[in-house]
Design an enzyme around this catalytic site. Structure first.
Site, PDB file in Angstrom:
ATOM      1  N   HIS A 131       0.867  -1.176   0.000  1.00 21.81           N
ATOM      2  CA  HIS A 131       0.000   0.000   0.000  1.00 21.81           C
ATOM      3  C   HIS A 131       0.903   1.224   0.000  1.00 21.81           C
ATOM      4  O   HIS A 131       1.867   1.278   0.759  1.00 21.81           O
ATOM      5  CB  HIS A 131      -0.880  -0.020   1.259  1.00 21.81           C
ATOM      6  CG  HIS A 131      -2.027   0.933   1.198  1.00 21.81           C
ATOM      7  ND1 HIS A 131      -1.860   2.294   1.226  1.00 21.81           N
ATOM      8  CD2 HIS A 131      -3.364   0.729   1.109  1.00 21.81           C
ATOM      9  CE1 HIS A 131      -3.054   2.874   1.154  1.00 21.81           C
ATOM     10  NE2 HIS A 131      -3.983   1.947   1.086  1.00 21.81           N
ATOM     11  N   ARG A 176      -6.795  10.280   0.012  1.00 19.48           N
ATOM     12  CA  ARG A 176      -6.646  10.776  -1.359  1.00 19.48           C
ATOM     13  C   ARG A 176      -7.996  10.832  -2.066  1.00 19.48           C
ATOM     14  O   ARG A 176      -8.265  11.758  -2.823  1.00 19.48           O
ATOM     15  CB  ARG A 176      -5.653   9.896  -2.122  1.00 19.48           C
ATOM     16  CG  ARG A 176      -4.205  10.206  -1.754  1.00 19.48           C
ATOM     17  CD  ARG A 176      -3.238   9.179  -2.323  1.00 19.48           C
ATOM     18  NE  ARG A 176      -3.320   7.908  -1.607  1.00 19.48           N
ATOM     19  CZ  ARG A 176      -3.240   6.724  -2.177  1.00 19.48           C
ATOM     20  NH1 ARG A 176      -3.068   6.622  -3.474  1.00 19.48           N
ATOM     21  NH2 ARG A 176      -3.321   5.635  -1.436  1.00 19.48           N
TER      22      ARG A 176
END
Ligand SMILES: Cc1cc2nc3c(=O)[nH]c(=O)nc-3n(C[C@H](O)[C@H](O)[C@H](O)COP(=O)(O)OP(=O)(O)OC[C@H]3O[C@@H](n4cnc5c(N)ncnc54)[C@H](O)[C@@H]3O)c2cc1C
Ligand code: SF4
Ligand code: SF4
Ligand code: FES
Lengths: 620, 259
Positions: free
Chosen positions: A248, A268
């Site tokens: 990740h 995000r």
């Protein structure tokens, strides 16, 4: 030892693992009237699923009406670099909406749209806002809903009970297990007392999650030691796609004690941007050709997208995880990183403090309390962390049955659904869809089953002896140190970008570690003894590590979560193949390059279709 | 980095006591890290529960310097340098070993609670709820089942009335069901009789320790107590409200949670 003296519990189906996949599977078994048991290493409700943050992906079309299963399917295949099992990706995209609505029927309370429907958020690789969520604690909502529903379905839950190995009917004793036989049950032990227990079962469903604990920097907990993979492998089942490990892109990097802890992609999705130490939005430099048409190429356009402007393309910060992780690694290596070896993730300058606290409350607290940093005022420091296994136990796409009769697998421990790279949010939906299907599969298997599978005392004794040897040894090494050693090896040699040389060195090191693992010693009594527990998990962790390393060495190309520094391209040849691993007759690990079936024409068309072709389509 | 001193309770059902440990500390270290360091280097059989190490799973609850806390969220620098940090298991639940307690009583309470029972879906096959109507329920559903509130509640801890009161955790679980806009089950009689709402005397100690900052008493227990009182003294008001609520569920404008 006379096995009649060992506690024995009988179920039709035994589910190993009480995360989302395991509980959903157990619910399905109970629905079919099967006597169902479920065991887990931790307490109920504490599995990895509880940590999931961002959301569960399902083409509900609540926020953007153009969304439908076909677009979800297309996104999943593209995200998986077309290596997914086509049928699994299809079932997943088609069934996820019903599984999410079903959770609502069982009491889940998702965030709402203005019309009062389940709200959906943007996530990397998903064309439309698709992730049903509850702030940034979606996994908690999901597991609690399943847990609270499950306890009223007559399912026996055995907590803090760890599975050791499967028992097979018609197979020779443990040492040579890879020779066939059907499931007859499983041996486990209670953490509290250290006592052993035999489960008699006609079918067993593995829902044990991944093996991220083989790396030093990881978002995974102590439970993720690849137990399901190890047990399946030892009983002759096949593993697939293990070279695809998801790093990740955004784990915490500072302070050291939380290095690896996840920072949700939701940051995000909700507007956060990645910056290097020159305050550049570096992701614009890393847009790969195949995503160029759908990705914003200027900051202006990215900002318009954030404002929800129709037609604006999504920012490159939301490219798939493999792309973003590699980009961060590059920035850091070239000296443009943050003080502690990551990059910056900034939402403070994009969103109001109220918005951040409402949408990302646990991120706010996580940083406030663990890093003494206020994310509504300052940027976070983030870097890649080992997160998820795309690969796992090989299963039939419709029934989730493995190559061992009576053994099923679902959730993160099963492979195939996500291909070379998983999209965020596609795991939680995977758990629900395939948890249910594995329950159905086990039900069908039991209906057709002839005779009752028999337990073999020799197998039981061999399994127990392996565990008790660790306690009975006169002296030996500390299991935690061997585990740390292994983590350093994987971190060093099997990272985001691999080369043949490194992988071979890794295998050499693993050979040494196998030796070390055979000599570990646990002190004191077996009663709630973490040292003993960790020692028992070591062989599984090692098998998992070896399988990942061998698979990575075999695939001579770069695709999704597998990047080879010495084969830095996607190859047509490898698009046609999966890497499959099994235990050979000689006891060594066998690695095979297996030709993939051609996809059904209809699915192939959807996966390669343009968006315009799919957006108008009615969900079929 | 500085060396820190710890007293960690070691023992089991039969008894035990504090053992001294020294641990090298590093920036950002939390109590759970220190316990792990002891476990990896000094006592591999030291028992402790944990999973997420980020305050999300509620496994790592212990008492630190006498206060119920999540050990993964308690930083060492909260305590003055030179101060010894004591770590012991939750007092309200029976010890299994070292820092691990038997919390199965909590699971038994949960099972006693009548499950969620939704009303009918809208004609388009969807349930509709407004965000403002579920804000309160979502607050309760943030609970990570760490049982710190259960540990601190004097009704359970000092009075030992585990047979008469389900404790704050399950009062807010009940509140989350009772205030759920779609739920149709009636749990009020049991809240009074079986779950023991009357035993809580609103000291708010539970709210003080909740790592999720849930307003357990003000938003959960007090409204439940009000519902009990309403029902008890004014059945007519109750009936009117119930009918009113029902008709509101259908058009999706229910405000039951939005006190
Ligand atoms: C921090 C974090 C955030 C994430 N966020 C998201 C997200 O937003 N969206 C998304 O889709 N995915 C997300 N993921 C991924 C997703 O949460 C996991 O892939 C998923 O929860 C795995 O579920 P599972 O049911 O397969 O396994 P788990 O939930 O991990 O459960 C595994 C179970 O198996 C049990 N078990 C293992 N070995 C044994 C054994 N030997 N004996 C008995 N029991 C055993 C464990 O005790 C546990 O109960 C996230 C993951 C992490 C770590
Ligand atoms: S407010 Fe009630 S439930 Fe909370 S600690 Fe006090 S008595 Fe217990
Ligand atoms: S209400 Fe708060 S203190 Fe109580 S169990 Fe839940 S999270 Fe823990
Ligand atoms: S380990 Fe999960 S809350 Fe502390």
């Amino acid at each position: 030892m006379d096995i009649s003296e060992i506690q024995t519990i009988e179920h039709d189906v035994l589910v190993i693992g009480a995360g989302g996949a395991g509980i959903r599977a157990a619910i399905e078994c109970a629905r079919q009237g099967l006597n169902t048991g479920i065991i887990s290493k931790s307490l109920l409700g504490k599995a990895h699923t509880v940590m999931a943050e961002g959301g569960v992906a399902a083409a509900l079309g609540n926020v953007d009406k153009r969304d439908n299963w076909k677009v979800h399917f297309r996104d999943t295949m593209r995200g998986g670099k077309f290596l997914n099992q086509w049928r699994m990706a299809e079932l997943h995209a088609r069934q996820a909406p019903d599984r999410v609505r079903e959770l609502e029927e069982w009491g889940a309370v998702f965030d709402r749209t203005k019309d009062g429907l389940i709200s959906q958020r943007n996530f990397g690789g998903h064309r439309y806002p698709r992730l049903a969520h509850v702030g940034d604690r979606t996994g908690l909502e999901m597991i609690r809903t399943l847990q609270d529903f499950c306890v009223h379905q007559g399912i026996a839950t055995h907590m803090e009970c760890t599975a050791l190995d499967l028992l097979l009917d018609g197979a020779p004793p443990l040492a040579r297990l890879a020779e066939g036989g059907r499931v007859a049950g499983l041996v486990a032990y209670w953490r509290e007392t250290g006592r052993f227990v035999i489960f008699k079962a006609k079918a067993v469903i593995f829902a044990t999650g991944g093996g991220g604990k083989a790396w030093r920097i990881t978002s995974n907990s102590w439970e993720y030691t690849g137990d399901g993979l190890g047990m399946a492998y030892r009983s002759g089942a096949e593993l697939i796609d293990l070279e695809f490990t998801q790093f990740h892109p955004t784990g915490m990097v500072w302070p050291p004690s939380v290095r690896g802890t996840l920072v949700t992609e939701g940051v995000r999705g909700d507007g956060g941007v990645l910056l290097n130490n020159r305050k550049e939005r570096f992701m614009f430099k890393y847009i790969p050709k195949k995503f160029a048409a759908e990705t914003a190429d200027t900051e202006e356009e990215a900002n318009l997208w954030l404002e929800g402007k129709e037609g604006a393309r999504r920012p490159p910060d939301l490219l798939t995880r493999d792309e973003v992780a590699r980009a961060i690694k590059k920035e850091v290596e070239e000296g443009r990183g943050s003080p502690h070896g990551g990059v910056f993730l900034d939402i403070a300058s994009k969103r109001s403090p109220e918005f951040i606290k409402k949408k990302l409350p646990s991120m706010y607290h996580q940083f406030k309390e663990l890093a003494e940093l206020d994310i509504t005022k300052e940027p976070m420091e983030v870097g890649p962390t080992m997160h998820y296994f795309m690969g796992g136990i090989r299963v039939n796409s419709d029934t989730q049955e493995t190559s061992v009769p009576g053994l099923f697998a679902c959730g993160e421990c099963a492979g195939g659904m996500h291909g070379a790279n998983r999209l965020g949010g596609n795991s939680l939906s995977d758990l629900l869809v395939f948890g249910r299907l594995s329950g159905e599969g086990a039900g069908k298997y039991i209906k057709k089953l002839q005779g009752t599978p028999k337990l073999d005392a020799g197998q039981v004794n061999a399994i127990i002896r392996r565990a008790t040897d660790i306690l009975n040894r006169e002296s030996g090494t500390n299991p935690f140190l061997v585990q740390e050693d292994l983590q350093d090896v994987m971190q060093k040699y099997v990272g985001i970008i691999r080369t043949a040389d490194e992988l071979k060195k890794g295998l050499e090191e693993l050979k040494r570690l196998y030796q070390d693992a055979g000599k570990v010693k646990a002190h004191a009594s077996p009663q709630y003894n973490p040292g003993w527990n960790a020692a028992i998990d070591l062989p599984n962790l090692l098998t998992t590590a070896e399988a990942v390393t061998r698979a990575a060495l075999t695939r001579e190309e770069s695709r999704g979560g597998h990047t080879r520094g010495d084969f830095y391209f996607e190859s047509e040849e490898w698009l046609q193949h999966n890497v499959v691993i099994r235990k050979g007759k000689d006891g060594n690990m066998e690695v095979a390059k297996v030709k993939r079936d051609a996809p059904p024409e209809e699915l192939r068309k959807i996966a390669y279709a343009s968006l315009e072709e799919l957006e108008g389509v009615k969900v079929g | 980095m500085a060396e820190r001193h710890f007293k960690i309770w070691r023992g089991d059902k039969k008894g035990g006591g504090f053992v001294d440990y020294k641990v090298e500390s590093e920036p950002g270290m939390v109590v759970l890290d220190a316990v792990h360091r002891v476990q990896a280097r000094q006592s591999t059989d030291l028992a402790v529960r944990w999973n997420c190490k980020a305050g999300k799973c509620g496994s790592c609850s212990v008492e630190i310097n006498g206060k119920p806390r999540l050990s993964c969220m308690t930083r060492l620098n909260q305590f003055p340098e030179g101060q010894t940090i004591t770590v012991q298991p939750l007092k309200t639940f029976p010890v299994i070993k070292d820092l691990v307690t038997d919390v199965s009583w909590n699971y038994a309470q949960n099972k006693k609670i009548a499950p969620f029972k939704p009303g009918k879906k809208g004609t388009d096959g969807n349930y509709r709820m407004q965000q403002r109507d579920i804000d309160r329920v979502q607050e309760f559903r943030k609970c990570i089942e760490c049982y710190l509130c259960q540990d601190v509640c004097h009704v359970l801890r000092d009075q030992g009335k585990k047979d008469k009161f389900v404790g704050p955790r399950f009062m807010i679980r009940l509140a989350s069901l009772e205030m759920h806009p779609l739920d149709t089950e009636d749990r009020v009689p049991k809240i009074k009789e079986e779950y023991g709402s009357g035993l809580c005397n609103i000291t708010k100690c539970c709210t003080d320790v909740c790592p999720e900052h849930i307003h357990i008493t003000d938003n959960g227990i007090i409204p439940l107590k009000e519902r009990v009182v309403d029902r008890y003294y004014d059945p007519i008001l109750w009936l009117v409200r119930k009918l009113f609520r029902k008709s509101n569920i259908e058009d999706g404008k229910n405000r039951r949670g939005g006190r």
